[in-house]
Design an enzyme around this catalytic site. Sequence first.
Site, PDB file in Angstrom:
ATOM      1  N   HIS A 137       0.824  -1.205   0.000  1.00 29.74           N
ATOM      2  CA  HIS A 137       0.000   0.000   0.000  1.00 29.74           C
ATOM      3  C   HIS A 137       0.859   1.256   0.000  1.00 29.74           C
ATOM      4  CE1 HIS A 137      -4.034  -1.830   1.098  1.00 29.74           C
ATOM      5  NE2 HIS A 137      -3.193  -2.851   1.047  1.00 29.74           N
ATOM      6  N   ASP A 174      -5.756   5.943   2.123  1.00 28.87           N
ATOM      7  CA  ASP A 174      -5.859   4.579   1.617  1.00 28.87           C
ATOM      8  C   ASP A 174      -7.321   4.128   1.700  1.00 28.87           C
ATOM      9  OD1 ASP A 174      -5.710   1.671   1.462  1.00 28.87           O
ATOM     10  OD2 ASP A 174      -3.561   1.924   1.777  1.00 28.87           O
ATOM     11  N   ASN A 229       0.871  -5.467  -7.360  1.00 26.59           N
ATOM     12  CA  ASN A 229       2.096  -4.721  -7.692  1.00 26.59           C
ATOM     13  C   ASN A 229       2.993  -5.527  -8.618  1.00 26.59           C
ATOM     14  OD1 ASN A 229       1.806  -2.207  -6.132  1.00 26.59           O
ATOM     15  ND2 ASN A 229       1.725  -3.620  -4.411  1.00 26.59           N
ATOM     16  N   GLU A 241       4.059  -4.560 -12.389  1.00 24.35           N
ATOM     17  CA  GLU A 241       5.487  -4.452 -12.720  1.00 24.35           C
ATOM     18  C   GLU A 241       5.806  -5.304 -13.944  1.00 24.35           C
ATOM     19  OE1 GLU A 241       7.229  -5.541  -8.967  1.00 24.35           O
ATOM     20  OE2 GLU A 241       6.447  -3.739  -7.990  1.00 24.35           O
TER      21      GLU A 241
END
Length: 456
Positions: free
Chosen positions: A17, A112, A354, A358
């Site tokens: 996060h 968040d 993530n 990526e």
Amino acid sequence: MEREIHILVIPYPAQGHINPMLQFSKRLASKGPRVTVITTTSMSTSMAAMQESSAVNFETISDGDGSNEVGVNLASIVEELERFKLVVTKSLAELIERQKSSQHPPKLVIYDSVMPWALNVVRQLGVDGAPFFTQSCAVNAIYHHAHQGSIQMPLQTPSSVLSLPSMPSLGINDVPSFFIDTASYPALLKGLVNQFSNFQEPNWIFFNTFDNLEPEVVNWIASRWPVKTVGPTIPSMFLDKRLEDDKEYGLNLFKPNVDACMKWLDTKEIGSVVYASFGSLAALGEEQMAEVAWGLKNSNCYFLWVVRESEEKKLPGNFLEATAKKGLVVTWSPQLQVLAHKAIGCFMTHCGWNSTLEALSLGVPMVAMPQWTDQPTNAKFIVDVWKVGIRIKVDEKGIVTKEEIEMCIREVIEGESGKEMKRNSMRLKELAIEAVDEGGSSDKNIEEFLAKLALS
Ligand code: UDP
């Protein structure tokens, strides 16, 4: 005189996060406003190095007595959500009060999305708020439908198919794991559904994805709510290269062995190495570890495998000696640099969002081995929508066998379909760069948001 815009950004203290929100903060700051990232006491030491040289400012508030560690352990994250709310409601309010009478009164707090209560806290103090969602748009949409009551939980029959607007139909293996095993982490499931408890209220809602990656579902949601796609939140150096100092994420939970990884990769041929990593949280059982180990070995490819320190004891006894010529096992890697290295031919991944972004942004095809939470849904998109990977089948005992692993790796590295996946990955890489580059969809969304904020 016109006042400089000041934006506060408060991530939830877990690596997956913090990094996306920090990256978003750097993008915002590069366009002029003053940006202050609010770190909490449990994570400020891990971020100390980052704070020395950055385009954003940092303020630390308390999130407890300092005994808790940044989201390393799952049980703690679950318990933490409630405790975090209690402590941070108070310390965030105090910080905002202080900032309001400073030279730089804040105009907006970006929080968040797992802390939807922050909107009330900041609005009561006369400052607007906007949530930042760290998961994919498809996954966010699924939780939104769950919040609306349109998904009956738990999903049970093996043939359960979910047909949701602007999304491919999802089988039982494609939905976030909590929808099947609702009892596994009830507090997490509740927290994720609750992200949508006040979805109608914010004036801006930020998603870490980009329009061309999930066009249908982004369209569906952004035509109903003020959703702005602003991703992928990967350091600029790996994408558009416009932010000169933005070369890496701000936070590494574990220390990567950069030299060992990069020097080893430098000696390998283009596209010849399998990079295997299951992120910061997933823990494989001992039997599963052994299958992965021998599957990697039997593929006969070079491999770089991240086995976190807490997992090392599960490695088969003779494995490291047996594979010393072919493999490198490290406790943590500089993943972005690794994925960007030309020696990497495929990424065996748990499909964390993530890691997925990526791989897409760097053009690396994937062998998908989702474990839990949103990973099955990400795997569905990797395989069936973007066609940039293959999904490892799980056998009737719930294990992925070494034969299956070997076959999937060979398919991606050497097979015909692997070539197609590579081509699709390269196309998505271009689209990711385009999205954040000048005039791209994410770049425009950020510009338009800042222009409106200045007028508000
Ligand atoms: N990562 C890393 N080194 C490693 C393994 C992972 O730097 O050896 C980073 C990776 O680049 C990604 C993050 O850790 O940014 C993992 O996030 P993801 O959402 O993929 O998975 P999670 O850890 O949340 O399950």
